[in-house]
Motif scaffolding. Sequence first.
Motif, PDB file in Angstrom:
ATOM      1  N   GLU A 140       0.848  -1.191   0.000  1.00  0.00           N
ATOM      2  CA  GLU A 140       0.000   0.000   0.000  1.00  0.00           C
ATOM      3  C   GLU A 140       0.886   1.244   0.000  1.00  0.00           C
ATOM      4  O   GLU A 140       1.598   1.508   0.965  1.00  0.00           O
ATOM      5  CB  GLU A 140      -0.902  -0.008   1.230  1.00  0.00           C
ATOM      6  CG  GLU A 140      -1.841   1.176   1.319  1.00  0.00           C
ATOM      7  CD  GLU A 140      -2.625   1.160   2.614  1.00  0.00           C
ATOM      8  OE1 GLU A 140      -3.827   0.843   2.563  1.00  0.00           O
ATOM      9  OE2 GLU A 140      -2.027   1.446   3.664  1.00  0.00           O
ATOM     10  N   VAL A 141       0.852   2.005  -1.083  1.00  0.00           N
ATOM     11  CA  VAL A 141       1.778   3.116  -1.295  1.00  0.00           C
ATOM     12  C   VAL A 141       1.056   4.451  -1.190  1.00  0.00           C
ATOM     13  O   VAL A 141      -0.053   4.614  -1.700  1.00  0.00           O
ATOM     14  CB  VAL A 141       2.456   2.991  -2.677  1.00  0.00           C
ATOM     15  CG1 VAL A 141       3.253   4.250  -3.020  1.00  0.00           C
ATOM     16  CG2 VAL A 141       3.355   1.758  -2.718  1.00  0.00           C
ATOM     17  N   ASN A 142       1.694   5.402  -0.520  1.00  0.00           N
ATOM     18  CA  ASN A 142       1.257   6.802  -0.521  1.00  0.00           C
ATOM     19  C   ASN A 142       2.444   7.651  -0.951  1.00  0.00           C
ATOM     20  O   ASN A 142       3.545   7.508  -0.413  1.00  0.00           O
ATOM     21  CB  ASN A 142       0.794   7.230   0.871  1.00  0.00           C
ATOM     22  CG  ASN A 142      -0.518   6.576   1.264  1.00  0.00           C
ATOM     23  OD1 ASN A 142      -1.559   6.898   0.725  1.00  0.00           O
ATOM     24  ND2 ASN A 142      -0.450   5.631   2.196  1.00  0.00           N
ATOM     25  N   ALA A 143       2.240   8.521  -1.926  1.00  0.00           N
ATOM     26  CA  ALA A 143       3.330   9.328  -2.456  1.00  0.00           C
ATOM     27  C   ALA A 143       2.843  10.750  -2.689  1.00  0.00           C
ATOM     28  O   ALA A 143       1.681  10.982  -3.043  1.00  0.00           O
ATOM     29  CB  ALA A 143       3.854   8.731  -3.759  1.00  0.00           C
ATOM     30  N   THR A 144       3.742  11.703  -2.487  1.00  0.00           N
ATOM     31  CA  THR A 144       3.407  13.111  -2.685  1.00  0.00           C
ATOM     32  C   THR A 144       3.571  13.544  -4.135  1.00  0.00           C
ATOM     33  O   THR A 144       3.112  14.624  -4.517  1.00  0.00           O
ATOM     34  CB  THR A 144       4.304  13.996  -1.814  1.00  0.00           C
ATOM     35  OG1 THR A 144       5.671  13.855  -2.234  1.00  0.00           O
ATOM     36  CG2 THR A 144       4.180  13.605  -0.347  1.00  0.00           C
ATOM     37  N   GLY A 145       4.252  12.725  -4.939  1.00  0.00           N
ATOM     38  CA  GLY A 145       4.546  13.102  -6.311  1.00  0.00           C
ATOM     39  C   GLY A 145       5.877  13.820  -6.463  1.00  0.00           C
ATOM     40  O   GLY A 145       6.301  14.101  -7.596  1.00  0.00           O
ATOM     41  N   GLU A 146       6.537  14.126  -5.351  1.00  0.00           N
ATOM     42  CA  GLU A 146       7.853  14.755  -5.438  1.00  0.00           C
ATOM     43  C   GLU A 146       8.884  13.744  -5.911  1.00  0.00           C
ATOM     44  O   GLU A 146       8.695  12.539  -5.834  1.00  0.00           O
ATOM     45  CB  GLU A 146       8.242  15.324  -4.073  1.00  0.00           C
ATOM     46  CG  GLU A 146       7.332  16.438  -3.597  1.00  0.00           C
ATOM     47  CD  GLU A 146       7.711  16.923  -2.204  1.00  0.00           C
ATOM     48  OE1 GLU A 146       8.583  17.808  -2.100  1.00  0.00           O
ATOM     49  OE2 GLU A 146       7.132  16.396  -1.228  1.00  0.00           O
ATOM     50  N   ASP A 147      10.007  14.262  -6.399  1.00  0.00           N
ATOM     51  CA  ASP A 147      11.030  13.419  -7.002  1.00  0.00           C
ATOM     52  C   ASP A 147      11.576  12.395  -6.008  1.00  0.00           C
ATOM     53  O   ASP A 147      11.807  12.705  -4.833  1.00  0.00           O
ATOM     54  CB  ASP A 147      12.189  14.270  -7.521  1.00  0.00           C
ATOM     55  CG  ASP A 147      11.810  15.075  -8.755  1.00  0.00           C
ATOM     56  OD1 ASP A 147      10.804  14.725  -9.395  1.00  0.00           O
ATOM     57  OD2 ASP A 147      12.517  16.047  -9.068  1.00  0.00           O
ATOM     58  N   LEU A 148      11.807  11.200  -6.508  1.00  0.00           N
ATOM     59  CA  LEU A 148      12.476  10.131  -5.775  1.00  0.00           C
ATOM     60  C   LEU A 148      13.682   9.697  -6.588  1.00  0.00           C
ATOM     61  O   LEU A 148      13.665   9.770  -7.823  1.00  0.00           O
ATOM     62  CB  LEU A 148      11.548   8.928  -5.571  1.00  0.00           C
ATOM     63  CG  LEU A 148      10.163   9.170  -4.966  1.00  0.00           C
ATOM     64  CD1 LEU A 148       9.377   7.857  -4.952  1.00  0.00           C
ATOM     65  CD2 LEU A 148      10.277   9.732  -3.562  1.00  0.00           C
ATOM     66  N   VAL A 149      14.723   9.237  -5.932  1.00  0.00           N
ATOM     67  CA  VAL A 149      15.859   8.726  -6.693  1.00  0.00           C
ATOM     68  C   VAL A 149      15.429   7.445  -7.400  1.00  0.00           C
ATOM     69  O   VAL A 149      14.544   6.722  -6.935  1.00  0.00           O
ATOM     70  CB  VAL A 149      17.073   8.448  -5.783  1.00  0.00           C
ATOM     71  CG1 VAL A 149      17.545   9.713  -5.098  1.00  0.00           C
ATOM     72  CG2 VAL A 149      16.778   7.351  -4.776  1.00  0.00           C
ATOM     73  N   PRO A 150      16.042   7.155  -8.557  1.00  0.00           N
ATOM     74  CA  PRO A 150      15.694   5.909  -9.251  1.00  0.00           C
ATOM     75  C   PRO A 150      16.012   4.706  -8.384  1.00  0.00           C
ATOM     76  O   PRO A 150      16.925   4.724  -7.556  1.00  0.00           O
ATOM     77  CB  PRO A 150      16.592   5.949 -10.496  1.00  0.00           C
ATOM     78  CG  PRO A 150      17.001   7.363 -10.654  1.00  0.00           C
ATOM     79  CD  PRO A 150      17.063   7.930  -9.267  1.00  0.00           C
ATOM     80  N   GLY A 151      15.256   3.649  -8.604  1.00  0.00           N
ATOM     81  CA  GLY A 151      15.536   2.418  -7.877  1.00  0.00           C
ATOM     82  C   GLY A 151      14.284   1.652  -7.543  1.00  0.00           C
ATOM     83  O   GLY A 151      13.159   2.170  -7.623  1.00  0.00           O
ATOM     84  N   LEU A 152      14.478   0.406  -7.157  1.00  0.00           N
ATOM     85  CA  LEU A 152      13.409  -0.492  -6.753  1.00  0.00           C
ATOM     86  C   LEU A 152      13.449  -0.683  -5.241  1.00  0.00           C
ATOM     87  O   LEU A 152      14.418  -0.330  -4.580  1.00  0.00           O
ATOM     88  CB  LEU A 152      13.557  -1.838  -7.462  1.00  0.00           C
ATOM     89  CG  LEU A 152      13.532  -1.781  -8.996  1.00  0.00           C
ATOM     90  CD1 LEU A 152      13.908  -3.132  -9.585  1.00  0.00           C
ATOM     91  CD2 LEU A 152      12.173  -1.320  -9.505  1.00  0.00           C
ATOM     92  N   VAL A 153      12.389  -1.259  -4.698  1.00  0.00           N
ATOM     93  CA  VAL A 153      12.267  -1.474  -3.255  1.00  0.00           C
ATOM     94  C   VAL A 153      12.571  -2.944  -2.954  1.00  0.00           C
ATOM     95  O   VAL A 153      11.940  -3.849  -3.512  1.00  0.00           O
ATOM     96  CB  VAL A 153      10.853  -1.105  -2.764  1.00  0.00           C
ATOM     97  CG1 VAL A 153      10.721  -1.387  -1.271  1.00  0.00           C
ATOM     98  CG2 VAL A 153      10.554   0.358  -3.069  1.00  0.00           C
ATOM     99  N   PHE A 154      13.531  -3.175  -2.056  1.00  0.00           N
ATOM    100  CA  PHE A 154      13.967  -4.519  -1.676  1.00  0.00           C
ATOM    101  C   PHE A 154      13.581  -4.762  -0.218  1.00  0.00           C
ATOM    102  O   PHE A 154      13.971  -3.995   0.668  1.00  0.00           O
ATOM    103  CB  PHE A 154      15.484  -4.645  -1.820  1.00  0.00           C
ATOM    104  CG  PHE A 154      15.974  -4.562  -3.243  1.00  0.00           C
ATOM    105  CD1 PHE A 154      16.421  -5.692  -3.896  1.00  0.00           C
ATOM    106  CD2 PHE A 154      15.993  -3.353  -3.913  1.00  0.00           C
ATOM    107  CE1 PHE A 154      16.870  -5.620  -5.202  1.00  0.00           C
ATOM    108  CE2 PHE A 154      16.448  -3.262  -5.224  1.00  0.00           C
ATOM    109  CZ  PHE A 154      16.881  -4.399  -5.864  1.00  0.00           C
ATOM    110  N   TYR A 155      12.837  -5.829   0.043  1.00  0.00           N
ATOM    111  CA  TYR A 155      12.457  -6.136   1.418  1.00  0.00           C
ATOM    112  C   TYR A 155      12.169  -7.623   1.547  1.00  0.00           C
ATOM    113  O   TYR A 155      12.025  -8.347   0.546  1.00  0.00           O
ATOM    114  CB  TYR A 155      11.269  -5.284   1.879  1.00  0.00           C
ATOM    115  CG  TYR A 155       9.959  -5.488   1.147  1.00  0.00           C
ATOM    116  CD1 TYR A 155       8.828  -5.927   1.827  1.00  0.00           C
ATOM    117  CD2 TYR A 155       9.822  -5.213  -0.213  1.00  0.00           C
ATOM    118  CE1 TYR A 155       7.603  -6.093   1.181  1.00  0.00           C
ATOM    119  CE2 TYR A 155       8.608  -5.368  -0.865  1.00  0.00           C
ATOM    120  CZ  TYR A 155       7.509  -5.815  -0.174  1.00  0.00           C
ATOM    121  OH  TYR A 155       6.304  -5.989  -0.823  1.00  0.00           O
TER     122      TYR A 155
END
Length: 548
Positions: free
Chosen positions: A57-72
């Motif tokens: 479940e993702v919430n984002a402001t739309g501001e820039d994020l660095v490139p990359g994937l999420v590892f968990y």
Amino acid sequence: MRLAAVVNGGHLASLAAASTPVPKLWSRNSVSLTTNASTVWPWQTYITSDVKPPYLEVNATGEDLVPGLVFYTPTAGVDEDAFISRLGPLISSDNGDLVWAGPVSGDASNLRVQTLFDQPVISFWEGTGAAASGLLAGHGYGQVQVYNTSYDLIATICPKLNLTKPPKQDSDCDADVHESYITEAGTVLVTAYNVTNADLTSVGGPQQGYVFDTLIVEIDVRTSEVLFLWSPLEHVPLSASKYPVAGAGRNTSNPYDFFHANAIYPWEGGYLINSRHTWTTYFVGRDGKIIWEINGLNGGDFGSIPQGGHFSWQHNAEIRRISPSEVRISWFANNDVQTGQTNITTGVELALTLPPNTTSPPRLISNVSDLIHPVYSFAEGSHQLLPNGDRFLGYGYQPYIKYFGAEDSTGGDLRWSARYAYPDGASSYRAFKQEWHAVPSTVPTLVVKRLNVSSTANDGFSSSYLSSRLRGYVSWNGATDVGHYNVYGGSNSSSLALIGIVSKQGFETEFYIPDSGYTAFQVGALFNGTAQNSASQDERRSQAVSIA
């Protein structure tokens, strides 16, 4: 018209390249969300794969994020029950789409991108034998697995250290869950829990007592040779521990965990070693001697900790040099030692003067937390400093992951957050945001179905396509850079011709297929930058399939 010879998912076929552009076929993300009335967090399901990752479940402001994937690496919750649909290593996109579901055979932790022999790899710890569930008790015994960019297993680090373990904690390998750091020298740093005798009277325990000695071990990946082994018990007094004995230490079933090392970071010829239970991070030379230490309560060798910079029960200490006289260390400061406590968990970074000088005490760089929805995580967790100064926090025993911008040192610049379970329902020892580009050694998986009339009337595709009830579903577990799929149709696998192209959507793409009497189908994955609308030597083909 040019003929192209193409490897066809296991057999060779000759295909005529299209002389005119082929149509773009309607496609969409086919993921379905499944819920039930129990306490299990919603999970994602697919047609082409039986993996059931938890809904991110993702919430984002739309501001820039660095490139990359999420590892968990989701694992069971604080009550040692699995309140999510699937455990094990997972890679997801920023918007929550699954990218890769790794193998599952026991507990897993610390999935991340690293470099081995100058090549990018992913690695994770996996529990083995009866000790696999040891992760739930704050430690474990297992192995470190390393995969290349094709997801081929290229190394398994399985230390044999002749440890003494608690009863019924038999295992094939001795690496602990907490650390699996691959160095530039082709070695791996791991922790390992050894039970040994100790006099515990200085901390209120028995004279003939038992402790966990959390060994710090460096192992050559090629030869499995142990190059460095450090025992905290030989260098740190038991009285330095903040962890209460509380009846522990009287037998081998419940040794006193006085040190609890949970991070090792190679730095300038030595090792930065973090101890959760002494609230201290130590810099240790290769001769085993402690060179300096920084304590979250009183500063250790460095002088008083500044306001906002205190930390306790911390994880994931990492260091970087800023100048000849200054370094910075970051921690994931749990600040709690048991569930139910309400000291806010934060990401702390301090600037330190080297050599240590108490007249130049630590300086606070940041102390980030979610100011609106604070998290109280008593164990596990990570604090990753991203290349542009942004910060990525995985909250360990609480199922949250958060991205903070560098503009605010307190956490007011929260740009992205996600959760994968109900509170206390699951954990991930660490979480990372990293760039990763992979082409699996497998081939895409394709399923073609003929839907009933009611299904096609409500499936969301353009009404102009309702004349066909054929739908294709394609996924390719772990592929990171696919932009489109070529679609082939024919009367059999040797007569396939290019009939359309679809845009990749999510982990699994559902797409419309014109109903023109085709009975055999195939797709070819096109990577970003590959020429579209033509049979290509660069595409990776699925097996040819018929209508399911």
